[in-house]
Motif scaffolding. Sequence first.
Motif, PDB file in Angstrom:
ATOM      1  N   LEU A 313      55.302  52.854  19.325  1.00  0.00           N
ATOM      2  CA  LEU A 313      54.725  51.837  20.197  1.00  0.00           C
ATOM      3  C   LEU A 313      54.433  52.402  21.584  1.00  0.00           C
ATOM      4  O   LEU A 313      53.385  52.123  22.183  1.00  0.00           O
ATOM      5  N   TRP A 314      55.341  53.204  22.105  1.00  0.00           N
ATOM      6  CA  TRP A 314      55.192  53.732  23.459  1.00  0.00           C
ATOM      7  C   TRP A 314      54.150  54.838  23.572  1.00  0.00           C
ATOM      8  O   TRP A 314      53.492  54.968  24.604  1.00  0.00           O
ATOM      9  N   LEU A 315      53.990  55.635  22.519  1.00  0.00           N
ATOM     10  CA  LEU A 315      53.237  56.884  22.663  1.00  0.00           C
ATOM     11  C   LEU A 315      51.944  56.951  21.853  1.00  0.00           C
ATOM     12  O   LEU A 315      51.094  57.796  22.140  1.00  0.00           O
ATOM     13  N   ASP A 316      51.776  56.113  20.820  1.00  0.00           N
ATOM     14  CA  ASP A 316      50.539  56.179  20.033  1.00  0.00           C
ATOM     15  C   ASP A 316      49.367  55.669  20.869  1.00  0.00           C
ATOM     16  O   ASP A 316      49.452  54.605  21.505  1.00  0.00           O
ATOM     17  N   VAL A 344      76.867  70.624  18.954  1.00  0.00           N
ATOM     18  CA  VAL A 344      76.606  71.267  17.663  1.00  0.00           C
ATOM     19  C   VAL A 344      76.434  70.261  16.530  1.00  0.00           C
ATOM     20  O   VAL A 344      75.830  70.586  15.511  1.00  0.00           O
ATOM     21  N   GLU A 345      76.971  69.030  16.701  1.00  0.00           N
ATOM     22  CA  GLU A 345      76.820  68.029  15.645  1.00  0.00           C
ATOM     23  C   GLU A 345      75.362  67.624  15.447  1.00  0.00           C
ATOM     24  O   GLU A 345      74.970  67.178  14.371  1.00  0.00           O
ATOM     25  N   VAL A 346      74.538  67.745  16.491  1.00  0.00           N
ATOM     26  CA  VAL A 346      73.100  67.462  16.380  1.00  0.00           C
ATOM     27  C   VAL A 346      72.414  68.746  15.965  1.00  0.00           C
ATOM     28  O   VAL A 346      72.308  69.697  16.740  1.00  0.00           O
ATOM     29  N   THR A 347      71.962  68.801  14.723  1.00  0.00           N
ATOM     30  CA  THR A 347      71.510  70.062  14.140  1.00  0.00           C
ATOM     31  C   THR A 347      70.070  70.424  14.472  1.00  0.00           C
ATOM     32  O   THR A 347      69.611  71.503  14.108  1.00  0.00           O
ATOM     33  N   ARG A 348      69.329  69.543  15.145  1.00  0.00           N
ATOM     34  CA  ARG A 348      67.942  69.836  15.507  1.00  0.00           C
ATOM     35  C   ARG A 348      67.798  69.851  17.016  1.00  0.00           C
ATOM     36  O   ARG A 348      68.136  68.870  17.682  1.00  0.00           O
ATOM     37  N   ALA A 349      67.309  70.938  17.559  1.00  0.00           N
ATOM     38  CA  ALA A 349      67.094  71.027  19.001  1.00  0.00           C
ATOM     39  C   ALA A 349      65.889  70.164  19.390  1.00  0.00           C
ATOM     40  O   ALA A 349      64.983  69.936  18.583  1.00  0.00           O
ATOM     41  N   PRO A 350      65.855  69.656  20.633  1.00  0.00           N
ATOM     42  CA  PRO A 350      64.737  68.806  21.065  1.00  0.00           C
ATOM     43  C   PRO A 350      63.398  69.523  20.980  1.00  0.00           C
ATOM     44  O   PRO A 350      63.312  70.733  21.231  1.00  0.00           O
ATOM     45  N   ARG A 351      62.366  68.768  20.617  1.00  0.00           N
ATOM     46  CA  ARG A 351      60.992  69.269  20.582  1.00  0.00           C
ATOM     47  C   ARG A 351      60.096  68.282  21.316  1.00  0.00           C
ATOM     48  O   ARG A 351      60.435  67.116  21.483  1.00  0.00           O
ATOM     49  N   SER A 352      58.941  68.753  21.725  1.00  0.00           N
ATOM     50  CA  SER A 352      58.001  67.929  22.479  1.00  0.00           C
ATOM     51  C   SER A 352      57.620  66.670  21.706  1.00  0.00           C
ATOM     52  O   SER A 352      57.509  66.676  20.477  1.00  0.00           O
ATOM     53  N   VAL A 353      57.392  65.572  22.441  1.00  0.00           N
ATOM     54  CA  VAL A 353      56.957  64.341  21.793  1.00  0.00           C
ATOM     55  C   VAL A 353      55.563  64.490  21.189  1.00  0.00           C
ATOM     56  O   VAL A 353      55.163  63.701  20.333  1.00  0.00           O
ATOM     57  N   LYS A 354      54.809  65.509  21.643  1.00  0.00           N
ATOM     58  CA  LYS A 354      53.503  65.777  21.052  1.00  0.00           C
ATOM     59  C   LYS A 354      53.649  66.217  19.591  1.00  0.00           C
ATOM     60  O   LYS A 354      52.703  66.131  18.812  1.00  0.00           O
ATOM     61  N   GLU A 355      54.821  66.722  19.235  1.00  0.00           N
ATOM     62  CA  GLU A 355      55.089  67.201  17.878  1.00  0.00           C
ATOM     63  C   GLU A 355      55.956  66.234  17.090  1.00  0.00           C
ATOM     64  O   GLU A 355      56.605  66.612  16.113  1.00  0.00           O
ATOM     65  N   LYS A 357      55.447  63.992  14.939  1.00  0.00           N
ATOM     66  CA  LYS A 357      55.200  63.809  13.507  1.00  0.00           C
ATOM     67  C   LYS A 357      55.853  64.917  12.681  1.00  0.00           C
ATOM     68  O   LYS A 357      55.979  64.794  11.458  1.00  0.00           O
ATOM     69  N   PHE A 358      56.264  66.027  13.353  1.00  0.00           N
ATOM     70  CA  PHE A 358      56.959  67.107  12.663  1.00  0.00           C
ATOM     71  C   PHE A 358      58.481  67.032  12.856  1.00  0.00           C
ATOM     72  O   PHE A 358      59.202  67.877  12.351  1.00  0.00           O
ATOM     73  N   TRP A 359      58.941  66.051  13.629  1.00  0.00           N
ATOM     74  CA  TRP A 359      60.389  65.929  13.820  1.00  0.00           C
ATOM     75  C   TRP A 359      61.058  65.727  12.468  1.00  0.00           C
ATOM     76  O   TRP A 359      60.579  64.966  11.634  1.00  0.00           O
TER      77      TRP A 359
END
Length: 375
Positions: A313-316, A344-355, A357-359
């Motif tokens: 809702l915020w970014l599309d 370490v419990e969060v296994t995915r490092a942050p990525r840009s909101v532009k990406e 759809k690949f999260w």
Amino acid sequence: MFNEHFPGLVPATSYLFYKAYGQFGQYVPHFYCINCESYMGPRETAPKKCSSCNAEFDFERNLRVGSYFLVHSLSTQIVDIVEKSGIHLNERESIPGIVSDIQCGAEYEKLKQSGQIGADDISVLWNCDGIPVFNSNNFQIWPIQFQVIELSPKDRQANICIPCLWFGKSKPNMITFLTAFVAKLKELEQTGVKWIDSEKVEHTSKINLLLCSSDSVARPLLRNTKQFNGKYGCDFCLHTGGGPYVWETPEPPLRTEMDHFRHAMLATPANPVMGVKGPFPLMELESFKMITGFIPEYQQSVCLGVTKQIASLWLDSKHHNEDWYLGGKVSDIDQELLAINPPVEVTRAPRSVKERKFWKHLSGGHFCCFMHCLF
């Protein structure tokens, strides 16, 4: 199979495995009917013919086609844990007004104060879910795992037990899979287990199955109800469902244990009542509740549900004319988002909101970091 859950935990050789785990290797096959998947039991007590479809029980054939699952004694595993050196029950530090663990919760305190959970009794947190084993086929493992709530969080996570293990090409028939598990728990609810602490004092602990934490795909299987996208598919209220859960007026009532029992007794798999498909083995337990015993699952309900919806809702760009649109703030959001160093419990490092759809949806970590960044 253990390494699928805890990579690197199981020793490399069978000698070291049995030295480390001892009797935890003593799983017993429990068989089910090849034709209708009805529970038949271990070889020693299995009937000659299936009581549901009258098919003959052929041990060699069942073994050859894998028509069985593995069961290990619940009481043996619990005794092995509580008699370990350095393990102590009920030694948490409780600070009034601060909830730091399950044992600090109001519902747990009510059970202790009412006497349903005695001073020596043991309560269990459990779950069941499927794990794909190979990339080349559909085989999957479905373990039942449990932890002793009265242990400290550190000891609890270091002593996860697996009393039942299903391996096959499809999801298990849960009525069959849970039959042996529930039968043993019914016995332990009444008679308990005897064990000796480090000071050589004997205890008798009754076992209470309190909470199940499973995701929104496995939970309907464990409750014998419709999936979340079916009609009356919510596990906690009587929303009509059947698709998106739109706002209803008046608000749908919450499900109750009495209503669930009544719906189950009236229902069949072909004719569900309010989303319930019929009676289920877990309903036979005194300590476990079919509504409050299951808890909402954070990863898919929040990270992959509410949070993902809000991010869209915020970014599309299709919402660019709305007051809430944040597409023009992407650079500012990314600056804050990429500066986060999650534990370490969060296994995915942050990525840009532009990406986005690949999260990776399996971890939920990207959506969690995104919300943390904004608030």
